[in-house]
Design a protein around this motif. Structure first.
Motif, PDB file in Angstrom:
ATOM      1  N   VAL A 248       0.836  -1.205   0.000  1.00 31.49           N
ATOM      2  CA  VAL A 248       0.000   0.000   0.000  1.00 31.49           C
ATOM      3  C   VAL A 248       0.870   1.254   0.000  1.00 31.49           C
ATOM      4  O   VAL A 248       0.577   2.232  -0.697  1.00 31.49           O
ATOM      5  N   GLN A 249       1.956   1.220   0.764  1.00 27.67           N
ATOM      6  CA  GLN A 249       2.876   2.364   0.794  1.00 27.67           C
ATOM      7  C   GLN A 249       3.495   2.603  -0.585  1.00 27.67           C
ATOM      8  O   GLN A 249       3.604   3.739  -1.051  1.00 27.67           O
ATOM      9  N   GLY A 250       3.895   1.522  -1.237  1.00 26.23           N
ATOM     10  CA  GLY A 250       4.485   1.644  -2.568  1.00 26.23           C
ATOM     11  C   GLY A 250       3.493   2.161  -3.596  1.00 26.23           C
ATOM     12  O   GLY A 250       3.834   2.968  -4.462  1.00 26.23           O
ATOM     13  N   LEU A 251       2.237   1.701  -3.499  1.00 29.08           N
ATOM     14  CA  LEU A 251       1.204   2.168  -4.422  1.00 29.08           C
ATOM     15  C   LEU A 251       0.890   3.644  -4.186  1.00 29.08           C
ATOM     16  O   LEU A 251       0.685   4.408  -5.133  1.00 29.08           O
ATOM     17  N   ALA A 252       0.860   4.041  -2.922  1.00 27.44           N
ATOM     18  CA  ALA A 252       0.530   5.429  -2.590  1.00 27.44           C
ATOM     19  C   ALA A 252       1.610   6.396  -3.072  1.00 27.44           C
ATOM     20  O   ALA A 252       1.311   7.494  -3.545  1.00 27.44           O
ATOM     21  N   SER A 253       2.873   5.990  -2.978  1.00 23.23           N
ATOM     22  CA  SER A 253       3.976   6.862  -3.380  1.00 23.23           C
ATOM     23  C   SER A 253       4.363   6.690  -4.844  1.00 23.23           C
ATOM     24  O   SER A 253       5.252   7.393  -5.338  1.00 23.23           O
ATOM     25  N   GLU A 254       3.694   5.730  -5.532  1.00 24.60           N
ATOM     26  CA  GLU A 254       3.976   5.432  -6.940  1.00 24.60           C
ATOM     27  C   GLU A 254       5.454   5.108  -7.155  1.00 24.60           C
ATOM     28  O   GLU A 254       6.067   5.495  -8.153  1.00 24.60           O
ATOM     29  N   SER A 255       6.029   4.388  -6.201  1.00 29.91           N
ATOM     30  CA  SER A 255       7.449   4.039  -6.290  1.00 29.91           C
ATOM     31  C   SER A 255       7.688   2.755  -7.076  1.00 29.91           C
ATOM     32  O   SER A 255       8.836   2.427  -7.381  1.00 29.91           O
ATOM     33  N   PHE A 256       6.604   2.029  -7.415  1.00 34.41           N
ATOM     34  CA  PHE A 256       6.772   0.808  -8.188  1.00 34.41           C
ATOM     35  C   PHE A 256       7.051   1.151  -9.648  1.00 34.41           C
ATOM     36  O   PHE A 256       6.350   1.969 -10.250  1.00 34.41           O
ATOM     37  N   LEU A 257       8.057   0.508 -10.221  1.00 30.82           N
ATOM     38  CA  LEU A 257       8.349   0.705 -11.640  1.00 30.82           C
ATOM     39  C   LEU A 257       7.313   0.008 -12.501  1.00 30.82           C
ATOM     40  O   LEU A 257       7.069   0.406 -13.635  1.00 30.82           O
ATOM     41  N   SER A 258       6.707  -1.022 -11.955  1.00 29.24           N
ATOM     42  CA  SER A 258       5.682  -1.768 -12.684  1.00 29.24           C
ATOM     43  C   SER A 258       4.623  -2.237 -11.696  1.00 29.24           C
ATOM     44  O   SER A 258       4.915  -2.490 -10.526  1.00 29.24           O
ATOM     45  N   LEU A 259       3.384  -2.342 -12.196  1.00 26.42           N
ATOM     46  CA  LEU A 259       2.289  -2.805 -11.341  1.00 26.42           C
ATOM     47  C   LEU A 259       1.950  -4.268 -11.601  1.00 26.42           C
ATOM     48  O   LEU A 259       0.906  -4.745 -11.172  1.00 26.42           O
ATOM     49  N   GLU A 260       2.835  -4.992 -12.293  1.00 28.16           N
ATOM     50  CA  GLU A 260       2.597  -6.413 -12.542  1.00 28.16           C
ATOM     51  C   GLU A 260       2.596  -7.172 -11.213  1.00 28.16           C
ATOM     52  O   GLU A 260       3.437  -6.942 -10.344  1.00 28.16           O
ATOM     53  N   ILE A 261       1.652  -8.079 -11.088  1.00 32.84           N
ATOM     54  CA  ILE A 261       1.440  -8.768  -9.817  1.00 32.84           C
ATOM     55  C   ILE A 261       2.454  -9.883  -9.580  1.00 32.84           C
ATOM     56  O   ILE A 261       3.000 -10.022  -8.475  1.00 32.84           O
ATOM     57  N   PHE A 262       2.738 -10.676 -10.614  1.00 40.88           N
ATOM     58  CA  PHE A 262       3.568 -11.868 -10.415  1.00 40.88           C
ATOM     59  C   PHE A 262       4.968 -11.567  -9.855  1.00 40.88           C
ATOM     60  O   PHE A 262       5.410 -12.238  -8.917  1.00 40.88           O
ATOM     61  N   PRO A 263       5.704 -10.584 -10.380  1.00 40.11           N
ATOM     62  CA  PRO A 263       7.042 -10.312  -9.812  1.00 40.11           C
ATOM     63  C   PRO A 263       7.002  -9.949  -8.330  1.00 40.11           C
ATOM     64  O   PRO A 263       7.896 -10.326  -7.567  1.00 40.11           O
ATOM     65  N   LYS A 264       5.963  -9.242  -7.926  1.00 38.94           N
ATOM     66  CA  LYS A 264       5.858  -8.853  -6.515  1.00 38.94           C
ATOM     67  C   LYS A 264       5.510 -10.055  -5.650  1.00 38.94           C
ATOM     68  O   LYS A 264       5.976 -10.184  -4.513  1.00 38.94           O
ATOM     69  N   LEU A 265       4.660 -10.952  -6.176  1.00 41.73           N
ATOM     70  CA  LEU A 265       4.349 -12.180  -5.436  1.00 41.73           C
ATOM     71  C   LEU A 265       5.599 -13.047  -5.294  1.00 41.73           C
ATOM     72  O   LEU A 265       5.834 -13.653  -4.238  1.00 41.73           O
ATOM     73  N   LYS A 266       6.391 -13.101  -6.338  1.00 36.31           N
ATOM     74  CA  LYS A 266       7.628 -13.889  -6.301  1.00 36.31           C
ATOM     75  C   LYS A 266       8.585 -13.354  -5.243  1.00 36.31           C
ATOM     76  O   LYS A 266       9.165 -14.120  -4.456  1.00 36.31           O
ATOM     77  N   LYS A 267       8.733 -12.031  -5.209  1.00 35.26           N
ATOM     78  CA  LYS A 267       9.632 -11.410  -4.229  1.00 35.26           C
ATOM     79  C   LYS A 267       9.107 -11.616  -2.811  1.00 35.26           C
ATOM     80  O   LYS A 267       9.879 -11.942  -1.891  1.00 35.26           O
ATOM     81  N   GLU A 268       7.799 -11.451  -2.619  1.00 37.35           N
ATOM     82  CA  GLU A 268       7.219 -11.621  -1.288  1.00 37.35           C
ATOM     83  C   GLU A 268       7.323 -13.070  -0.838  1.00 37.35           C
ATOM     84  O   GLU A 268       7.503 -13.355   0.353  1.00 37.35           O
ATOM     85  N   PHE A 269       7.224 -14.007  -1.792  1.00 41.27           N
ATOM     86  CA  PHE A 269       7.379 -15.432  -1.450  1.00 41.27           C
ATOM     87  C   PHE A 269       8.776 -15.688  -0.877  1.00 41.27           C
ATOM     88  O   PHE A 269       8.920 -16.414   0.119  1.00 41.27           O
ATOM     89  N   MET A 270       9.785 -15.100  -1.482  1.00 45.85           N
ATOM     90  CA  MET A 270      11.150 -15.300  -1.001  1.00 45.85           C
ATOM     91  C   MET A 270      11.326 -14.689   0.392  1.00 45.85           C
ATOM     92  O   MET A 270      11.954 -15.290   1.276  1.00 45.85           O
ATOM     93  N   VAL A 271      10.765 -13.487   0.586  1.00 52.95           N
ATOM     94  CA  VAL A 271      10.858 -12.843   1.903  1.00 52.95           C
ATOM     95  C   VAL A 271      10.133 -13.679   2.950  1.00 52.95           C
ATOM     96  O   VAL A 271      10.655 -13.924   4.056  1.00 52.95           O
ATOM     97  N   ALA A 272       8.918 -14.126   2.612  1.00 52.50           N
ATOM     98  CA  ALA A 272       8.137 -14.917   3.556  1.00 52.50           C
ATOM     99  C   ALA A 272       8.808 -16.254   3.841  1.00 52.50           C
ATOM    100  O   ALA A 272       8.744 -16.762   4.975  1.00 52.50           O
TER     101      ALA A 272
END
Length: 358
Positions: A248-272
């Protein structure tokens, strides 16, 4: 008052009161500017812009420009930027005051102004305006209409107000408050803002109780499983809130270079996965020391890893989907994520427990 501040004051009055106040204004141009601002939809650039600014035409000479700027500056508290337009008010660029003062008086503005300028449209969302001004370090942002005519400007003080309001709104949504309220509001307003999410939490608690009831026989045979129900529920909720808050913070500040869902899920999977392994190893070590049941130790560790993985992915996925469908992603934080992860975390825990003890 500048036009934007006057429009803010009149915006909270009834239509009758607004008309009465405007009718008593001696400055017809100022009254016209205020009426114009009141027409714009709340939450857009047009609704927070001010009409007071300094603009010059490209076909003016330096001497004409200085003379006209003196007239315009009487109504502008802070100039910030000198805008350059054509005869039809189409915005062309900006003019450096330093270059203006160091140029011969008969030189035309078209020869010395800097073309091109970041702008926003009157219908642009205020959050987008704030993010643009933050990105480019602007103290003032020009506002144009649909065909590119300069109609106003937004200054940094207006943007600070917007950022503060949006931060308060997101914080309230994350805390389970569905409306913008203040402690000074009456009891009914405060109750109406808070009760919906409390009812959602209540409903989630009922579902959680039903899930525990479905596994009542298992708990009778292995009552030690009940000891770790709070741990599983709490960890799932915490991980979900963490991941959703970052998205939500990233969406609010528009800091994401892309809004594609899969890369973010992949990164969050590794963190989790990393976080889950660390927490699972710690709880496994605890149970091996203080518990006599190997099945119990393995069950809790595997269940905790699975719950953390699921909660992290769920907390990332939901805000991105809400944002895709133009729904405020802040709704996905706080009580909603916590409640859903509590319910699904219990299901995962008992399902793994049944498999392990079987």
């Amino acid at each position: 008052l500048e036009s934007d501040d006057a429009a803010d004051v009149l915006g909270v009055l009834s239509d009758e009161k607004t008309e009465e106040v405007i009718s008593h204004l001696d400055d017809v141009d100022h009254a016209s500017d205020i009426v114009d601002l009141l027409q714009y939809k709340e939450g857009t650039a047009g609704s927070i812009m001010a009409k007071e600014l300094v603009k010059v035409q490209e076909n003016w000479t330096v001497s004409t420009t200085v003379r006209e700027m003196r007239k315009q500056a009487e109504n502008v508290e802070n100039i910030y930027t000198i805008y350059v337009t054509d005869e039809n008010d189409l915005l062309l660029g900006r003019l450096s005051l330093r270059r203006l003062l160091n140029t011969a008086v008969k030189t035309q503005i078209s020869d010395i102004y800097k073309p091109g300028l970041e702008v926003v449209k009157t219908y642009t969302d205020v959050e987008t305006v704030a993010n643009k001004m933050k990105k480019y370090d602007f103290v003032a942002m020009p506002v144009v209409d649909e065909i590119g005519r300069l109609v106003g400007r937004i200054t940094i003080d207006d943007v600070v107000d917007v950022i503060t309001e949006e931060a308060e709104k997101d914080y309230q949504l994350a805390s389970g408050i569905s409306q913008n309220v203040d402690y000074s509001d009456n009891v009914w307003m405060l109750t109406r803002a808070r009760l919906p999410w409390l009812l959602l939490g209540l409903l989630g608690g009922i579902f959680g109780a039903q899930i525990i009831g479905l596994y009542e026989a298992d708990l009778r045979l292995y009552p030690e499983m009940a000891f770790f129900i709070p741990l599983i529920a709490a960890m799932g909720g915490n991980v979900g809130v963490q991941s959703s808050a970052i998205i939500v913070q990233g969406l609010a500040s528009e800091s994401f270079l892309s809004l594609e869902i899969f890369p973010k899920l992949k990164k969050e999977f590794m963190v989790a996965l990393v976080n889950g392994l660390v927490c699972s190893i710690i709880i496994l070590g605890y149970n091996l020391i203080f518990s006599e049941s190997m099945n119990m130790s393995i069950t809790v560790s595997i269940a905790l890893l699975c719950v953390i993985l699921f909660a992290g992915l769920f907390g990332t996925f939901i805000p991105l989907v809400l944002n895709k469908y133009k729904i405020d992603p802040a709704l996905a934080t706080g009580p909603f994520i916590t409640t859903v992860n509590d319910i699904l975390g219990l299901l995962i825990y008992f399902a793994i427990g049944r498999m392990m003890y079987a």
